[in-house]
Enzyme design. Structure first.
Site, PDB file in Angstrom:
ATOM      1  N   ARG A 179     -28.990   7.349 108.924  1.00  0.00           N
ATOM      2  CA  ARG A 179     -28.767   8.157 110.127  1.00  0.00           C
ATOM      3  C   ARG A 179     -27.420   7.895 110.765  1.00  0.00           C
ATOM      4  O   ARG A 179     -27.096   8.512 111.781  1.00  0.00           O
ATOM      5  CB  ARG A 179     -29.846   7.806 111.148  1.00  0.00           C
ATOM      6  CG  ARG A 179     -30.950   8.818 111.234  1.00  0.00           C
ATOM      7  CD  ARG A 179     -31.945   8.219 112.190  1.00  0.00           C
ATOM      8  NE  ARG A 179     -32.632   9.198 112.936  1.00  0.00           N
ATOM      9  CZ  ARG A 179     -33.855   9.614 112.644  1.00  0.00           C
ATOM     10  NH1 ARG A 179     -34.468   9.180 111.587  1.00  0.00           N
ATOM     11  NH2 ARG A 179     -34.452  10.474 113.427  1.00  0.00           N
ATOM     12  N   ARG A 232     -45.965  19.971 117.725  1.00  0.00           N
ATOM     13  CA  ARG A 232     -46.372  19.150 116.571  1.00  0.00           C
ATOM     14  C   ARG A 232     -47.567  18.258 116.902  1.00  0.00           C
ATOM     15  O   ARG A 232     -47.645  17.678 117.970  1.00  0.00           O
ATOM     16  CB  ARG A 232     -45.208  18.265 116.133  1.00  0.00           C
ATOM     17  CG  ARG A 232     -45.645  17.233 115.092  1.00  0.00           C
ATOM     18  CD  ARG A 232     -44.526  16.572 114.395  1.00  0.00           C
ATOM     19  NE  ARG A 232     -43.634  15.838 115.283  1.00  0.00           N
ATOM     20  CZ  ARG A 232     -42.512  15.275 114.878  1.00  0.00           C
ATOM     21  NH1 ARG A 232     -42.148  15.380 113.621  1.00  0.00           N
ATOM     22  NH2 ARG A 232     -41.756  14.637 115.732  1.00  0.00           N
ATOM     23  N   LYS A 281     -38.228  17.318 107.602  1.00  0.00           N
ATOM     24  CA  LYS A 281     -38.012  16.243 106.628  1.00  0.00           C
ATOM     25  C   LYS A 281     -39.347  15.606 106.215  1.00  0.00           C
ATOM     26  O   LYS A 281     -39.588  15.387 105.040  1.00  0.00           O
ATOM     27  CB  LYS A 281     -37.103  15.150 107.224  1.00  0.00           C
ATOM     28  CG  LYS A 281     -35.735  15.658 107.676  1.00  0.00           C
ATOM     29  CD  LYS A 281     -34.861  14.537 108.181  1.00  0.00           C
ATOM     30  CE  LYS A 281     -35.381  13.843 109.431  1.00  0.00           C
ATOM     31  NZ  LYS A 281     -35.443  14.700 110.640  1.00  0.00           N
TER      32      LYS A 281
HETATM   33  P1  AP5 Z   1     -38.245  10.015 112.865  1.00  0.00           P
HETATM   34  O1  AP5 Z   1     -39.667   9.760 112.794  1.00  0.00           O
HETATM   35  O2  AP5 Z   1     -37.419   9.925 111.633  1.00  0.00           O
HETATM   36  O3  AP5 Z   1     -38.036  11.410 113.599  1.00  0.00           O
HETATM   37  P2  AP5 Z   1     -36.961  12.581 113.452  1.00  0.00           P
HETATM   38  O4  AP5 Z   1     -35.847  12.409 112.500  1.00  0.00           O
HETATM   39  O5  AP5 Z   1     -36.577  12.826 114.853  1.00  0.00           O
HETATM   40  O6  AP5 Z   1     -37.719  13.646 112.731  1.00  0.00           O
HETATM   41  P3  AP5 Z   1     -39.143  14.156 112.999  1.00  0.00           P
HETATM   42  O7  AP5 Z   1     -40.140  13.250 112.344  1.00  0.00           O
HETATM   43  O8  AP5 Z   1     -39.341  14.413 114.460  1.00  0.00           O
HETATM   44  O9  AP5 Z   1     -39.075  15.585 112.309  1.00  0.00           O
HETATM   45  P4  AP5 Z   1     -39.074  16.016 110.795  1.00  0.00           P
HETATM   46  O10 AP5 Z   1     -37.724  16.488 110.404  1.00  0.00           O
HETATM   47  O11 AP5 Z   1     -39.726  14.975 109.925  1.00  0.00           O
HETATM   48  O12 AP5 Z   1     -39.994  17.322 110.904  1.00  0.00           O
HETATM   49  P5  AP5 Z   1     -41.544  17.487 110.568  1.00  0.00           P
HETATM   50  O13 AP5 Z   1     -41.737  17.647 109.104  1.00  0.00           O
HETATM   51  O14 AP5 Z   1     -42.332  16.451 111.268  1.00  0.00           O
HETATM   52  O15 AP5 Z   1     -37.541   9.027 113.923  1.00  0.00           O
HETATM   53  C1  AP5 Z   1     -38.126   8.773 115.183  1.00  0.00           C
HETATM   54  C2  AP5 Z   1     -37.311   7.694 115.901  1.00  0.00           C
HETATM   55  O16 AP5 Z   1     -37.329   6.466 115.128  1.00  0.00           O
HETATM   56  C3  AP5 Z   1     -35.824   7.999 116.084  1.00  0.00           C
HETATM   57  O17 AP5 Z   1     -35.588   8.770 117.255  1.00  0.00           O
HETATM   58  C4  AP5 Z   1     -35.237   6.574 116.178  1.00  0.00           C
HETATM   59  O18 AP5 Z   1     -35.446   6.015 117.438  1.00  0.00           O
HETATM   60  C5  AP5 Z   1     -36.071   5.803 115.165  1.00  0.00           C
HETATM   61  N1  AP5 Z   1     -35.477   5.830 113.812  1.00  0.00           N
HETATM   62  C6  AP5 Z   1     -36.036   6.364 112.689  1.00  0.00           C
HETATM   63  N2  AP5 Z   1     -35.218   6.208 111.624  1.00  0.00           N
HETATM   64  C7  AP5 Z   1     -34.110   5.577 112.098  1.00  0.00           C
HETATM   65  C8  AP5 Z   1     -32.893   5.168 111.486  1.00  0.00           C
HETATM   66  N3  AP5 Z   1     -32.646   5.387 110.183  1.00  0.00           N
HETATM   67  N4  AP5 Z   1     -31.962   4.571 112.270  1.00  0.00           N
HETATM   68  C9  AP5 Z   1     -32.186   4.316 113.570  1.00  0.00           C
HETATM   69  N5  AP5 Z   1     -33.312   4.699 114.214  1.00  0.00           N
HETATM   70  C10 AP5 Z   1     -34.273   5.322 113.486  1.00  0.00           C
HETATM   71  O19 AP5 Z   1     -41.812  18.925 111.236  1.00  0.00           O
HETATM   72  C11 AP5 Z   1     -41.853  19.086 112.644  1.00  0.00           C
HETATM   73  C12 AP5 Z   1     -42.898  20.145 113.036  1.00  0.00           C
HETATM   74  O20 AP5 Z   1     -42.482  21.412 112.545  1.00  0.00           O
HETATM   75  C13 AP5 Z   1     -44.296  19.896 112.451  1.00  0.00           C
HETATM   76  O21 AP5 Z   1     -45.247  20.313 113.395  1.00  0.00           O
HETATM   77  C14 AP5 Z   1     -44.352  20.785 111.197  1.00  0.00           C
HETATM   78  O22 AP5 Z   1     -45.664  21.219 110.904  1.00  0.00           O
HETATM   79  C15 AP5 Z   1     -43.447  21.954 111.623  1.00  0.00           C
HETATM   80  N6  AP5 Z   1     -42.677  22.530 110.520  1.00  0.00           N
HETATM   81  C16 AP5 Z   1     -42.042  21.875 109.513  1.00  0.00           C
HETATM   82  N7  AP5 Z   1     -41.393  22.730 108.699  1.00  0.00           N
HETATM   83  C17 AP5 Z   1     -41.608  23.975 109.227  1.00  0.00           C
HETATM   84  C18 AP5 Z   1     -41.197  25.311 108.835  1.00  0.00           C
HETATM   85  N8  AP5 Z   1     -40.436  25.521 107.752  1.00  0.00           N
HETATM   86  N9  AP5 Z   1     -41.606  26.343 109.625  1.00  0.00           N
HETATM   87  C19 AP5 Z   1     -42.372  26.138 110.731  1.00  0.00           C
HETATM   88  N10 AP5 Z   1     -42.807  24.917 111.127  1.00  0.00           N
HETATM   89  C20 AP5 Z   1     -42.420  23.843 110.391  1.00  0.00           C
END
Ligand code: AP5
Length: 219
Positions: free
Chosen positions: A88, A127, A13
């Site tokens: 969420r 990551r 995302k």
């Molecule tokens: P948040 O920061 O939103 O984390 P998340 O949803 O768990 O998502 P991530 O940021 O971990 O992953 P992403 O989908 O963005 O993937 P990314 O692009 O980084 O939330 C963190 C915390 O905050 C929650 O647990 C909660 O406590 C709180 N929170 C946040 N919003 C909230 C809400 N609305 N309500 C309540 N609590 C909330 O990619 C990941 C990795 O994979 C990177 O290294 C990237 O380089 C790699 N990658 C990406 N795409 C690919 C691909 N196609 N192929 C290979 N590698 C890839």
């Protein structure tokens, strides 16, 4: 355009949100980034949120809804926004509908990026994020040119506190229980599009752009 990026932790995302925001010239609104910034600054909001985030639990709805309401009052969101990590829960989605209606706006599309739990674990344990500009890397799939340093600004790369294996597993559980019901919520509104998130970053981007009708511009 107002677009929601849905998908489990690590589905991409943030990665796709940044690309889309740049391409469409609208802000990416990541509740995770806003909360992490508050934690770093040690604000009352940050101190409250940290305990939830460290355990991989969701921060209470009223807190994140308040953050979004305030953010959407800023001028730069008038032309649209990319919502990354919000909503969420169903109450968050209902609140967003109400806020958007009050502002005379609407959600145009919801992109659901699908990836398996195994892939999530592989991605999140590798990551790395830039402390200064927030650019994202993966030690294997998307490594920086110089280990530990950001290609964009030279800043230091760090591993998020919630990217430990046990916390990731908990975040996945929370996602399946509390966030997955949003697929049905948006499917019933006819604005949900599922995208296979296990393709390369470029392929996922291409599929999203094609769906949005902006394909073919060197994606
Ligand atoms: P948040 O920061 O939103 O984390 P998340 O949803 O768990 O998502 P991530 O940021 O971990 O992953 P992403 O989908 O963005 O993937 P990314 O692009 O980084 O939330 C963190 C915390 O905050 C929650 O647990 C909660 O406590 C709180 N929170 C946040 N919003 C909230 C809400 N609305 N309500 C309540 N609590 C909330 O990619 C990941 C990795 O994979 C990177 O290294 C990237 O380089 C790699 N990658 C990406 N795409 C690919 C691909 N196609 N192929 C290979 N590698 C890839």
């Amino acid at each position: 355009m107002n677009l929601i990026l849905l998908g489990p932790p690590g589905s991409g995302k943030g990665t796709q949100g940044r690309k889309l925001a740049e391409r469409l010239g609208i802000p990416q609104i990541s509740t995770g980034d806003i909360l992490r910034e508050a934690v770093r600054e040690g604000t009352p909001l940050g101190m409250k949120a940290k305990a939830y985030m460290d355990q991989g639990k969701l921060v209470p709805d009223e807190i994140v809804i308040g953050i979004i309401r305030e953010r959407l009052e800023a001028k730069d969101t008038k032309k649209g926004a990319i919502f990354d990590g919000f909503p969420r829960t169903v109450p968050q989605a209902e609140a967003l509908d109400r806020i958007m209606e009050e502002l005379g706006r609407k959600i145009d599309a919801v992109i659901d990026i699908e990836v398996s739990d195994e892939e999530v674990l592989r991605r999140l344990t590798g990551r790395r994020t830039c402390r200064d500009c927030g650019a994202m890397y993966h030690v294997v799939f998307n490594p920086p040119k110089k280990e530990g340093l950001c290609d964009v600004c030279g800043g230091e790369l760090y591993q998020r506190d919630d990217d430990k294996e046990e916390t990731i597993k908990n975040r996945l559980r929370v996602y399946r229980e509390q966030t997955e019901p949003l697929e049905t919520y948006y499917e019933q509104k006819g604005i949900l599009r599922r995208v296979k998130g296990e393709a390369s970053i470029e392929e996922v981007e291409k599929e999203i752009l094609e769906f949005l009708g902006i394909e073919g511009r060197d994606a």
